[in-house]
Design an enzyme around this catalytic site. Structure first.
Site, PDB file in Angstrom:
ATOM      1  N   GLU A 179     -25.104  -3.955  31.389  1.00 33.10           N
ATOM      2  CA  GLU A 179     -24.426  -5.218  31.962  1.00 33.10           C
ATOM      3  C   GLU A 179     -23.108  -4.816  32.774  1.00 33.10           C
ATOM      4  O   GLU A 179     -22.734  -5.154  33.806  1.00 33.10           O
ATOM      5  CB  GLU A 179     -24.217  -6.316  31.138  1.00 33.10           C
ATOM      6  N   HIS A 182     -23.779  -3.020  36.045  1.00 25.23           N
ATOM      7  CA  HIS A 182     -23.930  -4.044  37.158  1.00 25.23           C
ATOM      8  C   HIS A 182     -22.634  -4.457  37.896  1.00 25.23           C
ATOM      9  O   HIS A 182     -22.443  -4.336  39.109  1.00 25.23           O
ATOM     10  CB  HIS A 182     -24.505  -5.519  36.831  1.00 25.23           C
TER      11      HIS A 182
HETATM   12 ZN   LIG Z   1     -29.742  -5.837  34.451  1.00 29.55          ZN
END
Ligand SMILES: [Zn+2]
Ligand SMILES: [Zn+2]
Length: 329
Positions: A179, A182
């Site tokens: 995450e 990202h």
């Molecule tokens: Zn993802």
């Protein structure tokens, strides 16, 4: 270990029988037994396995150092659509930053250095390793093993409760790092737009919501399908980011096995699972029919097949690109 005499000025038993190991991930000093071996014990702060192996923290890592070529190509195709940025700006104005934040502040538990401190420590480790400012992170009650990152101006990470319950500490670090990847790879705006489109397309009430017109426009312009195709491939880049933090490909592999097999994962043979990944990749490259079906089925999932993802990570490691990045100053 010889016992000290009662009047001895020598160090006490507790000192002679234990020694200190500094956690490679978070830097916490931990007292361990003298006969301690790597991975015998977990760090008291971040709960990750203690080890004397080094842990690399990157300085100046650039997204192009690890972005998957399929991500880069799909993003190029998306950006080539005329009017894409202004259409997505209108879409994001539909919900806006505050609606996303308010919904999580009201419905999910905010992770801090006091609330679920070991999760917060893992977030800080991922951010420090990749070079990202620490975002807000929440845990939300949800039986689906999943996590996501969204936001317009300030990114937030949300972990589903099932994910935290199902994964061990290293696997949880892998997901949090994915995450954070990202954010590092500057995916968050487009990813939020992709989630909004999926939300609108999957619910019949969406036609009644304000913003329904912009969703229709985005679909008719071909932006929606290009955006969703990119979003699947963006996941492959962030699995690489997760590997750059865990620095153990098998942690990523076992995480994928749990995503694929659910609670059944404890009965699955990990080596056979890896073999299945390699077999899938071979067919996916070789056969257009396989690729067609994979794309069709994949378009209904928020993340691509775990089998595909594990195959991609194995291939990246075997290509030597991961080792090159790890060796870079
Ligand atoms: Zn993802
Ligand atoms: Zn630690």
């Amino acid at each position: 270990m010889p016992r000290k005499k009662p009047d001895s000025p020598e160090p006490s038993d507790s000192i002679t029988e234990t020694h200190s190991v500094t956690c490679r991930f978070c830097g916490q000093k931990n007292n361990v037994k003298a006969d301690y071996k790597n991975n015998d014990a977990n760090c008291g702060r971040c709960k990750l396995p203690l080890s004397n192996e080094p842990h690399k923290k990157f300085t100046g890592l650039h997204k192009n150092d690890y972005i998957h070529p399929a991500d880069a190509a799909a993003l190029k195709a998306l950006k080539a659509i005329p009017g894409v940025d202004s259409a997505l700006k209108k879409l994001l104005a539909w919900t806006g930053e505050s609606a996303i934040r308010v919904s999580f502040m009201a419905s999910a538990v905010k992770v801090t250095d006091k609330q679920c401190p070991d999760l917060h420590e893992k977030l800080k480790i991922a951010c420090k390793t990749l070079g990202v400012d620490v975002p807000d992170m929440f845990v939300q009650q949800n039986p689906q093993v999943n996590a996501f990152t969204g936001g317009v101006e300030k990114p937030i990470i949300v972990l589903h409760s099932a994910l935290v319950e199902r994964l061990n500490d290293e696997e949880t670090l892998a997901v949090i790092s994915h995450e954070v990847g990202h954010i590092h790879a500057e995916h968050v705006l487009y990813l939020t737009a992709a989630r909004l489109i999926e939300f609108a397309l999957n619910r019949s009430i969406a036609a009644l919501l304000p913003g329904a017109e912009i969703v229709k426009l985005i679909v008719s312009m071909g932006i929606a399908s290009a955006l969703l195709a990119w979003a699947r491939r963006a996941e492959l880049s962030c699995d690489r980011a997760a590997l750059l933090v865990t620095q153990d490909a098998h942690v990523i592999g076992r995480t994928m096995m749990k995503l694929a097999g659910g609670t059944f994962a404890s009965k699955i043979d990990y080596e056979l699972f890896l073999e299945q990944g390699r077999e899938f990749k071979k067919n996916y490259d070789a056969s257009r029919l396989d690729r067609f079906w994979a794309d069709v089925m994949n378009s209904g999932l928020s993340h691509p097949f775990p089998i595909w993802r594990v195959a991609e990570i194995l291939e990246w490691v075997e290509s030597g690109q991961y080792a090159d990045l790890m060796a870079k100053k």
